[in-house]
Design a protein around this motif. Structure first.
Motif, PDB file in Angstrom:
ATOM      1  N   LEU A 107       0.819  -1.203   0.000  1.00  0.00           N
ATOM      2  CA  LEU A 107       0.000   0.000   0.000  1.00  0.00           C
ATOM      3  C   LEU A 107       0.856   1.258   0.000  1.00  0.00           C
ATOM      4  CD1 LEU A 107      -2.892  -0.876   2.444  1.00  0.00           C
ATOM      5  CD2 LEU A 107      -3.111  -0.242   0.057  1.00  0.00           C
ATOM      6  N   ARG A 108       1.945   1.240   0.782  1.00  0.00           N
ATOM      7  CA  ARG A 108       2.825   2.404   0.822  1.00  0.00           C
ATOM      8  C   ARG A 108       3.431   2.665  -0.552  1.00  0.00           C
ATOM      9  NH1 ARG A 108       4.588   0.143   5.685  1.00  0.00           N
ATOM     10  NH2 ARG A 108       6.499  -0.592   4.709  1.00  0.00           N
ATOM     11  N   GLY A 109       3.854   1.586  -1.224  1.00  0.00           N
ATOM     12  CA  GLY A 109       4.441   1.747  -2.548  1.00  0.00           C
ATOM     13  C   GLY A 109       3.453   2.316  -3.545  1.00  0.00           C
ATOM     14  N   LEU A 110       2.241   1.798  -3.526  1.00  0.00           N
ATOM     15  CA  LEU A 110       1.222   2.295  -4.448  1.00  0.00           C
ATOM     16  C   LEU A 110       0.879   3.744  -4.157  1.00  0.00           C
ATOM     17  CD1 LEU A 110      -1.180  -0.771  -4.614  1.00  0.00           C
ATOM     18  CD2 LEU A 110       0.197   0.127  -6.479  1.00  0.00           C
ATOM     19  N   ALA A 111       0.758   4.078  -2.881  1.00  0.00           N
ATOM     20  CA  ALA A 111       0.408   5.449  -2.520  1.00  0.00           C
ATOM     21  C   ALA A 111       1.509   6.423  -2.923  1.00  0.00           C
ATOM     22  CB  ALA A 111       0.158   5.537  -1.014  1.00  0.00           C
TER      23      ALA A 111
ATOM     24  N   LEU B 258      10.872   1.949  -4.745  1.00  0.00           N
ATOM     25  CA  LEU B 258      10.641   0.669  -4.076  1.00  0.00           C
ATOM     26  C   LEU B 258      11.921   0.079  -3.497  1.00  0.00           C
ATOM     27  CD1 LEU B 258       8.148  -1.025  -6.561  1.00  0.00           C
ATOM     28  CD2 LEU B 258       7.621   0.051  -4.370  1.00  0.00           C
ATOM     29  N   GLY B 259      13.068   0.388  -4.080  1.00  0.00           N
ATOM     30  CA  GLY B 259      14.339  -0.112  -3.562  1.00  0.00           C
ATOM     31  C   GLY B 259      14.389  -1.628  -3.541  1.00  0.00           C
ATOM     32  N   ASP B 260      14.755  -2.208  -2.385  1.00  0.00           N
ATOM     33  CA  ASP B 260      14.898  -3.660  -2.307  1.00  0.00           C
ATOM     34  C   ASP B 260      13.564  -4.389  -2.370  1.00  0.00           C
ATOM     35  OD1 ASP B 260      13.970  -2.861   0.144  1.00  0.00           O
ATOM     36  OD2 ASP B 260      15.353  -4.082   1.313  1.00  0.00           O
ATOM     37  N   ARG B 261      12.461  -3.652  -2.275  1.00  0.00           N
ATOM     38  CA  ARG B 261      11.147  -4.279  -2.422  1.00  0.00           C
ATOM     39  C   ARG B 261      10.817  -4.563  -3.881  1.00  0.00           C
ATOM     40  NH1 ARG B 261       7.928  -3.355   2.372  1.00  0.00           N
ATOM     41  NH2 ARG B 261       8.917  -1.853   3.752  1.00  0.00           N
ATOM     42  N   SER B 262      11.602  -4.017  -4.800  1.00  0.00           N
ATOM     43  CA  SER B 262      11.283  -4.149  -6.226  1.00  0.00           C
ATOM     44  C   SER B 262      11.299  -5.605  -6.679  1.00  0.00           C
ATOM     45  CB  SER B 262      12.261  -3.322  -7.063  1.00  0.00           C
ATOM     46  OG  SER B 262      13.609  -3.690  -6.798  1.00  0.00           O
ATOM     47  N   PHE B 263      12.201  -6.436  -6.113  1.00  0.00           N
ATOM     48  CA  PHE B 263      12.203  -7.853  -6.464  1.00  0.00           C
ATOM     49  C   PHE B 263      10.877  -8.504  -6.062  1.00  0.00           C
ATOM     50  CE2 PHE B 263      16.851  -7.348  -6.571  1.00  0.00           C
ATOM     51  CZ  PHE B 263      17.114  -7.989  -7.766  1.00  0.00           C
TER      52      PHE B 263
ATOM     53  N   MET C  22       5.795 -11.019  -7.330  1.00  0.00           N
ATOM     54  CA  MET C  22       4.376 -11.021  -6.982  1.00  0.00           C
ATOM     55  C   MET C  22       3.499 -10.788  -8.216  1.00  0.00           C
ATOM     56  SD  MET C  22       2.469  -8.846  -3.975  1.00  0.00           S
ATOM     57  CE  MET C  22       2.789  -7.255  -4.715  1.00  0.00           C
ATOM     58  N   LEU C  23       3.857  -9.816  -9.040  1.00  0.00           N
ATOM     59  CA  LEU C  23       3.029  -9.490 -10.199  1.00  0.00           C
ATOM     60  C   LEU C  23       3.067 -10.592 -11.256  1.00  0.00           C
ATOM     61  CD1 LEU C  23       3.834  -5.681 -10.589  1.00  0.00           C
ATOM     62  CD2 LEU C  23       1.771  -6.723  -9.646  1.00  0.00           C
TER      63      LEU C  23
ATOM     64  N   ALA D 240      18.585  -3.970  -6.158  1.00  0.00           N
ATOM     65  CA  ALA D 240      17.258  -3.617  -6.659  1.00  0.00           C
ATOM     66  C   ALA D 240      17.098  -4.194  -8.056  1.00  0.00           C
ATOM     67  CB  ALA D 240      17.064  -2.109  -6.682  1.00  0.00           C
ATOM     68  N   LEU D 241      15.878  -4.356  -8.462  1.00  0.00           N
ATOM     69  CA  LEU D 241      15.577  -4.949  -9.762  1.00  0.00           C
ATOM     70  C   LEU D 241      15.982  -3.999 -10.884  1.00  0.00           C
ATOM     71  CD1 LEU D 241      14.211  -7.350 -11.214  1.00  0.00           C
ATOM     72  CD2 LEU D 241      12.058  -6.092 -11.044  1.00  0.00           C
ATOM     73  N   TRP D 242      16.685  -4.540 -11.879  1.00  0.00           N
ATOM     74  CA  TRP D 242      17.067  -3.750 -13.048  1.00  0.00           C
ATOM     75  C   TRP D 242      16.224  -4.173 -14.232  1.00  0.00           C
ATOM     76  CZ3 TRP D 242      18.725  -5.064 -17.934  1.00  0.00           C
ATOM     77  CH2 TRP D 242      19.192  -4.001 -18.727  1.00  0.00           C
ATOM     78  N   LEU D 243      15.739  -3.178 -14.973  1.00  0.00           N
ATOM     79  CA  LEU D 243      14.978  -3.423 -16.190  1.00  0.00           C
ATOM     80  C   LEU D 243      15.564  -2.584 -17.316  1.00  0.00           C
ATOM     81  CD1 LEU D 243      11.312  -3.377 -14.816  1.00  0.00           C
ATOM     82  CD2 LEU D 243      12.657  -5.383 -15.466  1.00  0.00           C
ATOM     83  N   PRO D 244      15.432  -3.024 -18.560  1.00  0.00           N
ATOM     84  CA  PRO D 244      15.978  -2.262 -19.695  1.00  0.00           C
ATOM     85  C   PRO D 244      15.370  -0.868 -19.791  1.00  0.00           C
ATOM     86  CG  PRO D 244      15.332  -4.481 -20.358  1.00  0.00           C
ATOM     87  CD  PRO D 244      14.817  -4.288 -18.978  1.00  0.00           C
ATOM     88  N   GLY D 245      16.106   0.033 -20.444  1.00  0.00           N
ATOM     89  CA  GLY D 245      15.679   1.420 -20.552  1.00  0.00           C
ATOM     90  C   GLY D 245      14.354   1.616 -21.254  1.00  0.00           C
TER      91      GLY D 245
END
Length: 202
Positions: A11-15, A35-40, A45-46, A80-85
């Motif tokens: 909820l904190r992340g979404l808010a 999100l930092g370390d919560r990104s994984f 989860m998704l 933290a999770l890395w994603l392409p640009g």
């Protein structure tokens, strides 16, 4: 004096995303940074949730692939999770982020009642690397076209993701148990198919 109820990490992340004061909205890169370390946890989860949906057979062979990408990053100890640009540079309007947050509330609220910050040793040192290896194997099982093995890996990834988002080591432990069960079922199915074919060929 009444104590304010603790809101879940989800909820904190979404808010936080929904209330960013940017006129054009927030990019995926902004979200990952916040999100930092919560990104994984969010990633697992998704993707786990998507693979739990009643989709056409074989869809998990494609939708499960991001898990392999996420898990390898955990194994290498990325913070933290890395994603392409081309993904992180995409901007989502504030209204759409808010709409997504409101849609997720019916799921996030019950989760906030079930979880709390505990067993933090799961998230310290190099403890997440063997977890990443287990999730990598679980993701491979999810992607393989093995009968009756699609839901358990997806559930384990979703549960583990929730635990990572909420920093709840007990929930992560539950996800690990489900992941081991999913791998065991997959191995049993492979042996059953192998011996069944061998028997039929005699």
């Amino acid at each position: 004096m009444t104590m304010k109820k603790r809101r879940s990490g989800a909820l904190r992340g979404l808010a936080q995303v929904g209330t960013r004061k940017k006129p054009d909205g927030s990019s995926f890169g902004d979200v990952l940074e916040s999100l930092g370390d919560r990104s994984f946890g969010w990633g697992f989860m998704l993707v786990g949730f998507m693979n739990m949906l009643p989709l056409p057979p074989g869809t998990n062979m494609v939708l499960g692939l991001p898990i392999l990408f996420f898990a390898v990053q955990m194994i290498f100890g990325m913070k933290a999770l890395w994603l392409p640009g081309f993904i992180t540079n995409r901007v989502i309007a504030r209204k759409r982020w808010r709409a997504g947050a409101l849609t997720a509330l019916p799921l996030a609220r019950p989760l906030s009642r079930l979880t709390r910050v505990r067993l933090l040793s799961v998230f310290q040192g190099k403890a997440e690397r063997p977890l990443g290896l287990l999730l990598l194997v679980t993701g491979i099982v999810l992607c393989l076209p093995i009968p009756l093995t699609g839901w358990l890996p997806a559930i384990s990834l979703f549960v583990t993701g929730v635990g990572l988002v909420e920093h709840d080591g007990a929930i992560v432990g539950l996800g690990i148990v489900i992941a081991i069960a999913a791998i065991a079922v997959a191995v049993a199915m492979v042996f059953a198919i192998y011996f069944g074919i061998s028997y039929a060929a005699q």
